[in-house]
Scaffold this active site. Structure first.
Site, PDB file in Angstrom:
ATOM      1  N   CYS A   1      -5.327 -33.620   2.218  1.00  0.00           N
ATOM      2  CA  CYS A   1      -6.726 -33.771   2.607  1.00  0.00           C
ATOM      3  C   CYS A   1      -7.136 -32.637   3.551  1.00  0.00           C
ATOM      4  O   CYS A   1      -7.280 -31.499   3.118  1.00  0.00           O
ATOM      5  CB  CYS A   1      -6.982 -35.148   3.202  1.00  0.00           C
TER       6      CYS A   1
ATOM      7  N   HIS B   1      -4.829 -38.673  -0.974  1.00  0.00           N
ATOM      8  CA  HIS B   1      -3.860 -39.161   0.020  1.00  0.00           C
ATOM      9  C   HIS B   1      -2.718 -39.916  -0.673  1.00  0.00           C
ATOM     10  O   HIS B   1      -2.753 -41.149  -0.772  1.00  0.00           O
ATOM     11  CB  HIS B   1      -4.549 -40.092   1.015  1.00  0.00           C
TER      12      HIS B   1
ATOM     13  N   GLU C   1       0.173 -40.561   0.482  1.00  0.00           N
ATOM     14  CA  GLU C   1       0.853 -41.451   1.428  1.00  0.00           C
ATOM     15  C   GLU C   1       0.135 -42.789   1.554  1.00  0.00           C
ATOM     16  O   GLU C   1       0.773 -43.832   1.778  1.00  0.00           O
ATOM     17  CB  GLU C   1       1.000 -40.765   2.795  1.00  0.00           C
TER      18      GLU C   1
END
Length: 253
Positions: free
Chosen positions: A115, A216, A218
């Protein structure tokens, strides 16, 4: 037993916005990053703003570097003045990220930007950003989803000659939490993935192990999404392979 690779994560440094501890600075990193590295087979080392030589000492112990997400990037870094819809910025934090990026690049350590980290890689190498995507690019759809952080938002389309194409099909679903995006791509980079509206969703250096994704992984991994785990595992595998090559060269010397 083989040692697990150590992956440094550049964290955000933020000031307390409350009335209780005005001006108090905090190191902030979403736990999702640490958990994602653990699930992918690595060990996370949280990095914060330190003198260059101290930061280099820590990076010398790392097999890879992740630049995390966060606030908007200071537009002065790409020679623009503030747009009316620019969000919160922290130049000190931007400079820390650039220091970590430059050190890791000089050391040959693989780098993954997520990001903001993806955008900062581009800016640090001479590219620019849309300070507010929807108001500056009429073709762009809404890229800041309202759903859960692990929900899908839109498709991205993988370029056939990219790093991502080695383990992803032509299109995948991703989440999306950004209002800025790459405008001018840095000269030494190529596009790895695009969204349907033409927004650059992933990049990679033409010659070095430096990668960026706008989504993202994660956060997707917080609910065990397999495609996101694959991305993190491949990055960590890249770090391990690079480290093994370095050790073999040392033995030859």
């Amino acid at each position: 037993m083989a040692l697990k690779p150590i992956i440094g994560i550049a964290a955000q440094i933020l000031k307390d916005p409350s009335d209780q501890f005005i001006g108090q600075r905090y190191v902030r990193l979403n736990e999702d990053y640490i958990e994602a590295i653990k699930k992918a087979g690595g060990i996370a080392m949280v990095l914060t703003d330190l003198p260059i030589k101290d930061l280099e000492v820590l990076l010398l112990r790392c097999d890879g570097l992740i630049l995390s997400g966060g606030w908007d990037i200071d537009p002065l870094l790409y020679r623009e003045t503030e747009h009316s819809k620019l969000g919160r910025i922290n130049r000190k934090n931007d400079d820390f990220f650039i220091d970590a990026l430059n050190l890791a690049e000089n050391l040959g350590i693989p780098i993954l930007g997520i990001c903001k980290g993806h955008q900062l890689i581009n800016v640090a190498h001479g590219g620019s950003l849309y300070q507010d995507l929807e108001s500056q690019n009429t073709k762009a759809f809404h890229h800041f989803q309202k759903g859960n952080r692990a929900d899908y938002s839109h498709f991205v389309f993988i370029e056939s000659d990219s790093w991502l194409s080695q383990f992803y099909p032509e299109q995948i679903l991703v989440n999306s939490f950004h209002h800025q995006a790459i405008k001018k791509l840095a000269d030494d980079f190529k596009i790895s993935a695009l969204s349907k509206d033409g927004v650059i969703e992933a990049i990679e250096h033409k010659n070095k192990p430096i990668f960026g994704v706008q989504w993202h992984p994660e956060m997707l991994l917080s609910e065990n999404e397999e495609n996101a785990l694959l991305l993190m595992k491949r990055f960590i595998r890249y770090c391990i392979d690079r480290n093994e090559i370095e050790e073999e060269l040392d033995r030859i010397d």
